[in-house]
Design a protein around this motif. Structure first.
Motif, PDB file in Angstrom:
ATOM      1  N   MET A 376      70.136  46.667  36.064  1.00  0.00           N
ATOM      2  CA  MET A 376      71.069  46.832  34.948  1.00  0.00           C
ATOM      3  C   MET A 376      70.326  46.887  33.621  1.00  0.00           C
ATOM      4  SD  MET A 376      74.018  44.170  36.259  1.00  0.00           S
ATOM      5  CE  MET A 376      75.254  44.784  35.119  1.00  0.00           C
ATOM      6  N   LYS A 377      71.068  47.275  32.576  1.00  0.00           N
ATOM      7  CA  LYS A 377      70.562  47.298  31.215  1.00  0.00           C
ATOM      8  C   LYS A 377      71.185  46.145  30.435  1.00  0.00           C
ATOM      9  CE  LYS A 377      70.418  52.388  31.157  1.00  0.00           C
ATOM     10  NZ  LYS A 377      68.985  52.621  31.063  1.00  0.00           N
ATOM     11  N   LEU A 378      70.514  45.737  29.374  1.00  0.00           N
ATOM     12  CA  LEU A 378      71.062  44.653  28.559  1.00  0.00           C
ATOM     13  C   LEU A 378      72.370  45.071  27.922  1.00  0.00           C
ATOM     14  CD1 LEU A 378      70.976  41.907  27.207  1.00  0.00           C
ATOM     15  CD2 LEU A 378      69.475  42.873  25.444  1.00  0.00           C
ATOM     16  N   TRP A 379      72.426  46.332  27.424  1.00  0.00           N
ATOM     17  CA  TRP A 379      73.656  46.715  26.725  1.00  0.00           C
ATOM     18  C   TRP A 379      74.817  47.030  27.663  1.00  0.00           C
ATOM     19  CZ3 TRP A 379      69.034  48.733  24.612  1.00  0.00           C
ATOM     20  CH2 TRP A 379      68.517  49.857  25.241  1.00  0.00           C
ATOM     21  N   ASP A 380      74.579  46.880  28.972  1.00  0.00           N
ATOM     22  CA  ASP A 380      75.729  46.908  29.877  1.00  0.00           C
ATOM     23  C   ASP A 380      76.636  45.702  29.643  1.00  0.00           C
ATOM     24  OD1 ASP A 380      74.838  49.219  31.033  1.00  0.00           O
ATOM     25  OD2 ASP A 380      73.829  48.230  32.710  1.00  0.00           O
ATOM     26  N   PHE A 381      76.066  44.634  29.035  1.00  0.00           N
ATOM     27  CA  PHE A 381      76.830  43.410  28.791  1.00  0.00           C
ATOM     28  C   PHE A 381      77.370  43.341  27.360  1.00  0.00           C
ATOM     29  CE2 PHE A 381      73.905  42.513  32.214  1.00  0.00           C
ATOM     30  CZ  PHE A 381      74.687  41.840  33.134  1.00  0.00           C
ATOM     31  N   ILE A 382      76.981  44.282  26.490  1.00  0.00           N
ATOM     32  CA  ILE A 382      77.404  44.246  25.090  1.00  0.00           C
ATOM     33  C   ILE A 382      78.733  44.977  24.963  1.00  0.00           C
ATOM     34  CG2 ILE A 382      76.802  44.910  22.737  1.00  0.00           C
ATOM     35  CD1 ILE A 382      73.863  44.817  23.591  1.00  0.00           C
ATOM     36  N   GLU A 383      79.715  44.343  24.316  1.00  0.00           N
ATOM     37  CA  GLU A 383      81.020  44.971  24.136  1.00  0.00           C
ATOM     38  C   GLU A 383      80.918  46.110  23.142  1.00  0.00           C
ATOM     39  OE1 GLU A 383      83.980  42.009  23.178  1.00  0.00           O
ATOM     40  OE2 GLU A 383      84.630  42.098  25.258  1.00  0.00           O
ATOM     41  N   ASP A 384      81.611  47.207  23.445  1.00  0.00           N
ATOM     42  CA  ASP A 384      81.577  48.376  22.561  1.00  0.00           C
ATOM     43  C   ASP A 384      82.225  48.091  21.216  1.00  0.00           C
ATOM     44  OD1 ASP A 384      82.149  50.650  25.336  1.00  0.00           O
ATOM     45  OD2 ASP A 384      80.282  49.820  24.512  1.00  0.00           O
ATOM     46  N   GLU A 403      73.413  39.544  16.071  1.00  0.00           N
ATOM     47  CA  GLU A 403      74.427  38.756  16.762  1.00  0.00           C
ATOM     48  C   GLU A 403      75.244  39.711  17.621  1.00  0.00           C
ATOM     49  OE1 GLU A 403      76.697  36.576  13.946  1.00  0.00           O
ATOM     50  OE2 GLU A 403      75.086  35.157  13.496  1.00  0.00           O
ATOM     51  N   LEU A 404      75.297  39.414  18.905  1.00  0.00           N
ATOM     52  CA  LEU A 404      75.963  40.299  19.848  1.00  0.00           C
ATOM     53  C   LEU A 404      77.114  39.574  20.525  1.00  0.00           C
ATOM     54  CD1 LEU A 404      72.827  41.836  21.603  1.00  0.00           C
ATOM     55  CD2 LEU A 404      74.133  42.802  19.705  1.00  0.00           C
ATOM     56  N   ARG A 405      78.205  40.304  20.674  1.00  0.00           N
ATOM     57  CA  ARG A 405      79.320  39.778  21.457  1.00  0.00           C
ATOM     58  C   ARG A 405      79.157  40.302  22.878  1.00  0.00           C
ATOM     59  NH1 ARG A 405      85.804  40.454  20.282  1.00  0.00           N
ATOM     60  NH2 ARG A 405      86.503  38.918  21.846  1.00  0.00           N
ATOM     61  N   ILE A 406      78.988  39.387  23.803  1.00  0.00           N
ATOM     62  CA  ILE A 406      78.604  39.736  25.168  1.00  0.00           C
ATOM     63  C   ILE A 406      79.702  39.315  26.127  1.00  0.00           C
ATOM     64  CG2 ILE A 406      76.967  39.202  27.018  1.00  0.00           C
ATOM     65  CD1 ILE A 406      74.820  38.932  24.889  1.00  0.00           C
ATOM     66  N   GLN A 407      79.939  40.219  27.076  1.00  0.00           N
ATOM     67  CA  GLN A 407      80.822  39.872  28.192  1.00  0.00           C
ATOM     68  C   GLN A 407      79.940  39.597  29.393  1.00  0.00           C
ATOM     69  OE1 GLN A 407      83.631  42.853  29.414  1.00  0.00           O
ATOM     70  NE2 GLN A 407      84.843  41.406  30.605  1.00  0.00           N
ATOM     71  N   THR A 408      79.952  38.359  29.881  1.00  0.00           N
ATOM     72  CA  THR A 408      79.085  37.982  30.989  1.00  0.00           C
ATOM     73  C   THR A 408      79.528  38.664  32.268  1.00  0.00           C
ATOM     74  OG1 THR A 408      80.393  36.057  31.621  1.00  0.00           O
ATOM     75  CG2 THR A 408      78.732  35.743  29.892  1.00  0.00           C
ATOM     76  N   ALA A 416      75.943  35.729  21.254  1.00  0.00           N
ATOM     77  CA  ALA A 416      74.527  35.397  21.421  1.00  0.00           C
ATOM     78  C   ALA A 416      73.728  35.984  20.271  1.00  0.00           C
ATOM     79  CB  ALA A 416      73.995  35.926  22.746  1.00  0.00           C
ATOM     80  N   LEU A 417      72.704  35.241  19.879  1.00  0.00           N
ATOM     81  CA  LEU A 417      71.767  35.735  18.875  1.00  0.00           C
ATOM     82  C   LEU A 417      70.611  36.409  19.617  1.00  0.00           C
ATOM     83  CD1 LEU A 417      70.780  35.942  15.935  1.00  0.00           C
ATOM     84  CD2 LEU A 417      69.638  33.736  16.270  1.00  0.00           C
ATOM     85  N   GLY A 435      62.090  39.735  24.108  1.00  0.00           N
ATOM     86  CA  GLY A 435      63.169  39.151  23.314  1.00  0.00           C
ATOM     87  C   GLY A 435      63.765  37.914  23.952  1.00  0.00           C
ATOM     88  N   SER A 436      64.724  37.346  23.220  1.00  0.00           N
ATOM     89  CA  SER A 436      65.428  36.151  23.704  1.00  0.00           C
ATOM     90  C   SER A 436      66.893  36.229  23.283  1.00  0.00           C
ATOM     91  CB  SER A 436      64.782  34.887  23.136  1.00  0.00           C
ATOM     92  OG  SER A 436      64.941  34.836  21.722  1.00  0.00           O
ATOM     93  N   LEU A 437      67.741  35.556  24.043  1.00  0.00           N
ATOM     94  CA  LEU A 437      69.166  35.442  23.729  1.00  0.00           C
ATOM     95  C   LEU A 437      69.510  33.957  23.590  1.00  0.00           C
ATOM     96  CD1 LEU A 437      70.787  38.043  26.161  1.00  0.00           C
ATOM     97  CD2 LEU A 437      70.531  38.256  23.685  1.00  0.00           C
ATOM     98  N   LYS A 438      70.185  33.629  22.484  1.00  0.00           N
ATOM     99  CA  LYS A 438      70.605  32.240  22.252  1.00  0.00           C
ATOM    100  C   LYS A 438      72.124  32.204  22.154  1.00  0.00           C
ATOM    101  CE  LYS A 438      70.009  28.347  19.085  1.00  0.00           C
ATOM    102  NZ  LYS A 438      69.388  27.885  17.820  1.00  0.00           N
ATOM    103  N   ASN A 439      72.728  31.356  22.959  1.00  0.00           N
ATOM    104  CA  ASN A 439      74.192  31.249  22.968  1.00  0.00           C
ATOM    105  C   ASN A 439      74.655  30.578  21.672  1.00  0.00           C
ATOM    106  OD1 ASN A 439      76.900  30.829  23.488  1.00  0.00           O
ATOM    107  ND2 ASN A 439      76.543  30.326  25.656  1.00  0.00           N
ATOM    108  N   ILE A 440      75.395  31.332  20.854  1.00  0.00           N
ATOM    109  CA  ILE A 440      75.898  30.798  19.573  1.00  0.00           C
ATOM    110  C   ILE A 440      77.426  30.814  19.559  1.00  0.00           C
ATOM    111  CG2 ILE A 440      73.827  31.468  18.289  1.00  0.00           C
ATOM    112  CD1 ILE A 440      75.388  33.930  17.300  1.00  0.00           C
ATOM    113  N   THR A 441      78.020  30.741  20.736  1.00  0.00           N
ATOM    114  CA  THR A 441      79.484  30.818  20.824  1.00  0.00           C
ATOM    115  C   THR A 441      80.146  29.680  20.052  1.00  0.00           C
ATOM    116  OG1 THR A 441      79.264  31.856  22.992  1.00  0.00           O
ATOM    117  CG2 THR A 441      81.423  30.946  22.432  1.00  0.00           C
ATOM    118  N   ILE A 442      79.654  28.453  20.219  1.00  0.00           N
ATOM    119  CA  ILE A 442      80.252  27.298  19.529  1.00  0.00           C
ATOM    120  C   ILE A 442      80.124  27.464  18.026  1.00  0.00           C
ATOM    121  CG2 ILE A 442      80.054  24.807  19.176  1.00  0.00           C
ATOM    122  CD1 ILE A 442      79.161  24.578  22.076  1.00  0.00           C
TER     123      ILE A 442
END
Length: 494
Positions: A376-384, A403-408, A416-417, A435-442
């Motif tokens: 898979m690709k990373l942007w398969d998880f990024i919402e359009d 900052e990306l809004r991601i659907q797991t 996620a940042l 790269g790295s992804l940091k959960n910033i949902t809270i």
């Protein structure tokens, strides 16, 4: 007594008579046996003797030896044929032109070295070949001529009476042709540099060049013709040639032909081999031996350097092993950190496909099937609906964050940042992204709550401001009313 003496004399006379008688009988028998044992050849007619003129300057086939007699391969062949078929030869050496003219006039019976050519069959009759020869162009060492066509307009030197004199003159070959007396003179004049080429067969040329010490000419290119060398007779003597052919067959079968060939050609071959071996020794083996000697001396001088260098290399190898061990440990530590760090880490190719990632990323994206995630690709998880992430080669080599809004993979929406850096090759083309992804949902939810509270406070503030204006307006109206009341009271008091 007398009687006994008479008897003795009679007995002696009888013995003497019988001795003479038997001696005469034995003598007659011996003469008879001797006559019977005589060879028929002794009693036969004398053998025919043929006149055979040999070319005095055509070695090794025919030539005049130091004693003035004819010698050579062809001379021995004709003699051997005569011994087998019953004739003798009277052989004498002469210039080739005289030999050919004498055979044409039928002054002689045989020539032992005539090249077969169809144009000669009107004058001579030929035996089966006794050998086959190749004719070559001989040219100066610095010449590039290697074919007959290149001799057009050139200076050619030929031996008088040679087959190639007849050929070139018969064809009106367009060249400057000079005729000399014999092959020896032909090669000597070519070596002086006055001519461009000569045509001669290789065995004769090799013998004459060796004899004259000629070393500045060479055979060039391929053989220009291959001709049979035959024994020739006058056109009117086919029976003689038939006898010659019979003799050639006999000496070929009984081995005499091979013996004669070895006699005349093996020494030359051995000399050529000896010369070749000398050349190999001086030009190949001797330089190789010299090189080997230099190598041995150089090797000895290098041994000390090699010993010292070996010690240095061992120390270097030991140091390198230490460095490699340290690197191996560092790599293992890096791998351990990569796999165990709680931060979601990844590496993508230029198209965004996952190349590698750690378990924290799988946990963040809620995808525990590593092989599937690698497809898979990373942007398969990024919402359009959010700002997409599509880096390209124009990005400078620096750090970036989004900052990306991601659907797991489980369907949950998180924020996620995304922090990453492109890695490029020497041509400026992106090889991969780290790269790295940091959960910033809270944090995003707190920010949304704060934003909402701020909006509520802003609304309340605006309402307060509106009430304040209204109060001020009411206060002004009240003040005006109070002033009017005071004016009225003053009027009534008056």
């Amino acid at each position: 007594m007398k009687r006994k003496m008479k008897l003795g004399r009679r007995f002696t006379l009888h013995i003497s008579f019988f001795t003479k008688f038997f001696t005469q009988i034995i003598l007659c028998i011996s003469i008879t046996l001797l006559l019977i044992s005589l060879s028929p050849s002794v009693l036969a007619d004398p053998l025919p003797v043929y006149q055979y003129w040999a070319d005095e300057n055509y070695p090794p086939f025919e030539f005049k030896d130091p004693t003035g007699e004819a010698a050579g391969f062809s001379v021995d062949i004709v003699r051997a044929i005569g011994e087998e078929t019953g004739f003798e030869i009277n052989v004498t050496p002469h210039p080739w032109t005289e030999v050919k003219d004498a055979l044409t006039d039928h002054t002689i019976d045989l020539s032992g070295t005539m090249a077969y050519d169809l144009n000669r069959t009107d004058r001579f009759v030929f035996s089966v070949p006794i050998t086959t020869l190749n004719w070559y162009l001989y040219v100066p060492d610095n010449s590039s001529i290697n074919s007959l066509n290149q001799l057009i307009g050139k200076r050619i030197i030929l031996a008088k009476g040679d087959i190639w004199e007849e050929k070139l003159k018969g064809e009106n070959f367009p060249a400057e042709i000079t005729i000399v007396s014999d092959y020896r003179d032909q090669l000597k004049q070519l070596s002086t540099g006055g001519f461009d080429a000569a045509i001669i067969n290789k065995p004769v040329a090799s013998y004459l060049m060796e004899d004259e010490g000629i070393k500045n000419i060479k055979p060039s290119g391929q053989a220009i013709s291959r001709l049979n060398l035959c024994i020739a007779a006058h056109i009117s003597d086919p029976a003689l040639i038939n006898q010659i052919n019979e003799g050639i067959l006999i000496i070929t079968r009984n081995g005499k032909y091979d013996e004669i060939s070895k006699k005349w050609f093996a020494p030359a071959e051995r000399e050529i081999e000896s010369k070749m071996y000398r050349q190999i020794f001086f030009y190949v083996l001797l330089p190789i031996l010299a090189i080997i000697g230099v190598i041995i001396l150089w090797n000895r001088s290098l041994q000390k350097i090699v010993t010292t260098r070996t010690a240095d290399l061992r120390m270097e190898l030991s140091a390198r092993e230490s460095v490699e061990n340290a690197l191996r440990k560092s790599k293992q530590l890096y791998k351990s950190l990569f796999m165990e760090v709680p931060v979601a880490l990844y590496r993508l190719d230029a198209e965004g496909n996952f190349l590698d990632f750690n378990p924290a990323l799988q946990h963040l994206l809620a995808c525990h099937d590593r092989e599937m995630l690698l497809q898979m690709k990373l942007w398969d998880f990024i919402e359009d609906s959010t700002a997409g992430w599509h880096p390209d080669d124009s990005l400078p080599d620096s750090d970036y964050s989004h900052e990306l809004r991601i659907q797991t993979y489980a369907g949950q929406i998180i924020w996620a940042l995304n922090s990453y850096k492109p890695v490029k090759n020497n041509d400026g083309i992106i090889r991969y992204y780290n790269g790295s992804l940091k959960n910033i949902t809270i944090r995003k939810r707190v920010e949304e709550d704060l934003l909402r509270k701020n909006e509520e406070l802003q609304t309340a503030y605006e309402e307060i401001l509106s009430s304040e204006e209204e109060l001020r307006s009411n206060y002004k109206e009240l003040a005006v009313s109070q002033q009017a009341l005071e004016v009225s009271e003053n009027r009534y008091s008056l």
